[in-house]
Design a protein around this motif. Sequence first.
Motif, mmCIF file in Angstrom:
data_model
loop_
_atom_site.group_PDB
_atom_site.id
_atom_site.type_symbol
_atom_site.label_atom_id
_atom_site.label_comp_id
_atom_site.label_asym_id
_atom_site.label_seq_id
_atom_site.Cartn_x
_atom_site.Cartn_y
_atom_site.Cartn_z
ATOM 1 N N ASP A 25 0.810 -1.218 0.000
ATOM 2 C CA ASP A 25 0.000 0.000 0.000
ATOM 3 C C ASP A 25 0.847 1.274 0.000
ATOM 4 O OD1 ASP A 25 -2.426 -1.386 0.003
ATOM 5 O OD2 ASP A 25 -2.394 -1.618 2.192
ATOM 6 N N MET A 26 2.159 1.153 0.010
ATOM 7 C CA MET A 26 3.020 2.330 -0.035
ATOM 8 C C MET A 26 2.935 2.996 -1.401
ATOM 9 S SD MET A 26 6.404 1.334 2.171
ATOM 10 C CE MET A 26 6.324 1.324 3.969
ATOM 11 N N ASP A 27 3.223 4.281 -1.429
ATOM 12 C CA ASP A 27 3.062 5.062 -2.654
ATOM 13 C C ASP A 27 4.324 5.109 -3.510
ATOM 14 O OD1 ASP A 27 0.411 5.811 -2.084
ATOM 15 O OD2 ASP A 27 1.108 7.415 -0.771
ATOM 16 N N ALA A 28 5.474 4.760 -2.948
ATOM 17 C CA ALA A 28 6.722 4.935 -3.695
ATOM 18 C C ALA A 28 7.796 4.016 -3.145
ATOM 19 C CB ALA A 28 7.191 6.391 -3.615
ATOM 20 N N ILE A 29 8.833 3.835 -3.940
ATOM 21 C CA ILE A 29 10.021 3.121 -3.514
ATOM 22 C C ILE A 29 11.240 3.953 -3.879
ATOM 23 C CG2 ILE A 29 10.111 1.792 -5.676
ATOM 24 C CD1 ILE A 29 11.446 -0.475 -4.076
ATOM 25 N N ILE A 30 12.219 4.008 -2.980
ATOM 26 C CA ILE A 30 13.486 4.709 -3.222
ATOM 27 C C ILE A 30 14.610 3.703 -3.025
ATOM 28 C CG2 ILE A 30 15.027 6.562 -2.511
ATOM 29 C CD1 ILE A 30 12.562 7.955 -1.273
ATOM 30 N N CYS A 31 15.439 3.533 -4.042
ATOM 31 C CA CYS A 31 16.602 2.662 -3.956
ATOM 32 C C CYS A 31 17.862 3.501 -4.156
ATOM 33 C CB CYS A 31 16.557 1.565 -5.017
ATOM 34 S SG CYS A 31 15.174 0.414 -4.830
ATOM 35 N N ASP A 32 18.749 3.496 -3.167
ATOM 36 C CA ASP A 32 20.028 4.183 -3.322
ATOM 37 C C ASP A 32 21.134 3.244 -2.861
ATOM 38 O OD1 ASP A 32 20.138 4.171 -0.553
ATOM 39 O OD2 ASP A 32 20.411 6.335 -0.326
ATOM 40 N N GLY A 33 22.379 3.726 -2.918
ATOM 41 C CA GLY A 33 23.487 2.920 -2.436
ATOM 42 C C GLY A 33 24.671 2.932 -3.356
ATOM 43 N N ALA A 34 25.458 1.879 -3.301
ATOM 44 C CA ALA A 34 26.724 1.789 -4.022
ATOM 45 C C ALA A 34 26.510 1.732 -5.532
ATOM 46 C CB ALA A 34 27.488 0.544 -3.568
ATOM 47 N N VAL A 35 27.531 2.144 -6.269
ATOM 48 C CA VAL A 35 27.507 1.975 -7.712
ATOM 49 C C VAL A 35 27.544 0.482 -8.027
ATOM 50 C CG1 VAL A 35 28.663 4.172 -8.142
ATOM 51 C CG2 VAL A 35 30.032 2.099 -7.898
ATOM 52 N N ARG A 36 26.988 0.096 -9.152
ATOM 53 C CA ARG A 36 27.022 -1.282 -9.631
ATOM 54 C C ARG A 36 26.446 -2.278 -8.628
ATOM 55 N NH1 ARG A 36 26.708 -1.961 -14.480
ATOM 56 N NH2 ARG A 36 27.577 -4.049 -14.245
ATOM 57 N N SER A 37 25.469 -1.840 -7.850
ATOM 58 C CA SER A 37 24.886 -2.723 -6.841
ATOM 59 C C SER A 37 23.632 -3.436 -7.334
ATOM 60 C CB SER A 37 24.569 -1.931 -5.568
ATOM 61 O OG SER A 37 23.727 -0.830 -5.847
ATOM 62 N N GLY A 38 23.288 -3.259 -8.605
ATOM 63 C CA GLY A 38 22.177 -3.989 -9.184
ATOM 64 C C GLY A 38 20.822 -3.357 -9.010
ATOM 65 N N LYS A 39 20.785 -2.103 -8.557
ATOM 66 C CA LYS A 39 19.486 -1.489 -8.274
ATOM 67 C C LYS A 39 18.754 -1.036 -9.538
ATOM 68 C CE LYS A 39 21.899 2.790 -6.876
ATOM 69 N NZ LYS A 39 23.245 2.209 -7.085
ATOM 70 N N THR A 40 19.462 -0.613 -10.563
ATOM 71 C CA THR A 40 18.808 -0.057 -11.759
ATOM 72 C C THR A 40 18.025 -1.113 -12.518
ATOM 73 O OG1 THR A 40 20.544 1.612 -11.952
ATOM 74 C CG2 THR A 40 19.167 1.227 -13.888
ATOM 75 N N LEU A 41 18.681 -2.196 -12.886
ATOM 76 C CA LEU A 41 17.993 -3.250 -13.636
ATOM 77 C C LEU A 41 16.889 -3.872 -12.800
ATOM 78 C CD1 LEU A 41 17.738 -5.011 -16.139
ATOM 79 C CD2 LEU A 41 19.490 -6.526 -15.177
ATOM 80 N N CYS A 42 17.167 -4.112 -11.537
ATOM 81 C CA CYS A 42 16.173 -4.712 -10.652
ATOM 82 C C CYS A 42 14.913 -3.849 -10.567
ATOM 83 C CB CYS A 42 16.793 -4.894 -9.277
ATOM 84 S SG CYS A 42 15.700 -5.619 -8.057
ATOM 85 N N LEU A 43 15.098 -2.554 -10.408
ATOM 86 C CA LEU A 43 13.953 -1.653 -10.297
ATOM 87 C C LEU A 43 13.200 -1.561 -11.627
ATOM 88 C CD1 LEU A 43 13.039 -0.131 -7.762
ATOM 89 C CD2 LEU A 43 13.959 1.954 -8.763
#
Length: 414
Positions: A25-43
């Motif tokens: 039910d949350m309205d948003a997700i924020i992913c931050d952290g290290a470079v090359r940590s796999g967040k872009t493709l995953c998101l």
Amino acid sequence: MELKSFSETQLRALSWWSDSSPCRDMDAIICDGAVRSGKTLCLGISFVCWALRRFDGMLFGICGRSVMSVRRNITEPLIPVLRDIGFTVHETVSKNCMDVSYMGRSNRFYLFGGGDEDSASHIQGITLAGVLMDEAALMPRSFVEQACARCSVEGSKLWFNCNPESPSHWFYREWILRAEQRGCLYLHFSLEDNPSLSRKILDRYRSMYTGDFYRRFILGEWVLPEGRVYDFFDESMMTDPPTDCCEYAVSCDYGTANPSSFGLWGRSGEVWYRLREYYYDSRKEGVQKTDAEYVAELKRLCRGIVPSRVIVDPSAASFISALRREGFNARKADNDVLKGLRITADALKSGRLRICRGCRDFLREISEYRWDVSDGREAPLKLGDHAMDDMRYFATGIFTEPCPLGAVWTDRRN
């Protein structure tokens, strides 16, 4: 592309919107952290899966610094994965969009570039059911807020991905620190969250950065830099000039009242060397030089060598014109300071840029080149930075982004 496994953090990003998730039910997700940590493709995978599970016949936005960066960072790696797991994807490059279908449902995803304050107008007027913002901290606040305002469809959600910047950055203060208040799921990624990175590559990444660059890009911390900008560099890293250069270039920081600094660079194999330099301080010498005199000095620096390009301080319009009249391939440098510092630090640390002995003005400046952290600013001190600026212009002109996976490469486009 074969996806073998996901980390626990990646799995949370992939499934946070699902019916069985406590975060649905949350309205948003924020992913931050290290470079090359796999967040872009995953998101990206999660965003498209959510869109096709929840909507049909709706419009969505995928945003980055530019449409080109959206394609490079998101859609180019994402589309093969989507096809592998059964989605039908049709990309229309001329319209900056892609249509994605799955099990009788179809939605359209528009690509938007948010590189400057004027970019907000590009997304005005459209109604979206959701938006994914890659490198959100690098986009103007006006664009991010306009993109959020476009999501007026019932059930729409916001998706943010970014690498850390200054702790005074508006996105950190307004979104990350207020994530719970805004109804956002906040996930922090580490290098270990990317299972595709081998131990050797992980160790290489950790060795590429030191000091505040390490805290930013490896630990993924929102920290204000302090001390020397290139705190890893010392005189022992300087080398003798190679004898087999196959290409040459010149970088110029131009000044009239302020000092001018030129660097002659030569490429041997995949490494660029600062072979020699020219430095003139008109205040110290008591005499200013004309554009024609500086052109003559640049020719003397080259000693008969014809550089493939001369990368020049973008504010030096008259000097650029003077160089072009003399037949030089003079180009305006990219003056995005923080991006340039990041690219330059990476190139120096990875050995793609090397400095030859005899470049004494360079050595003097790099030992004194420090961050200015007054009033929460994030910038180098504008003091004794002319050789530093000409090196930054060069690195940004040759290496368009930090070295991926520690590989050695150059951009040889003329």
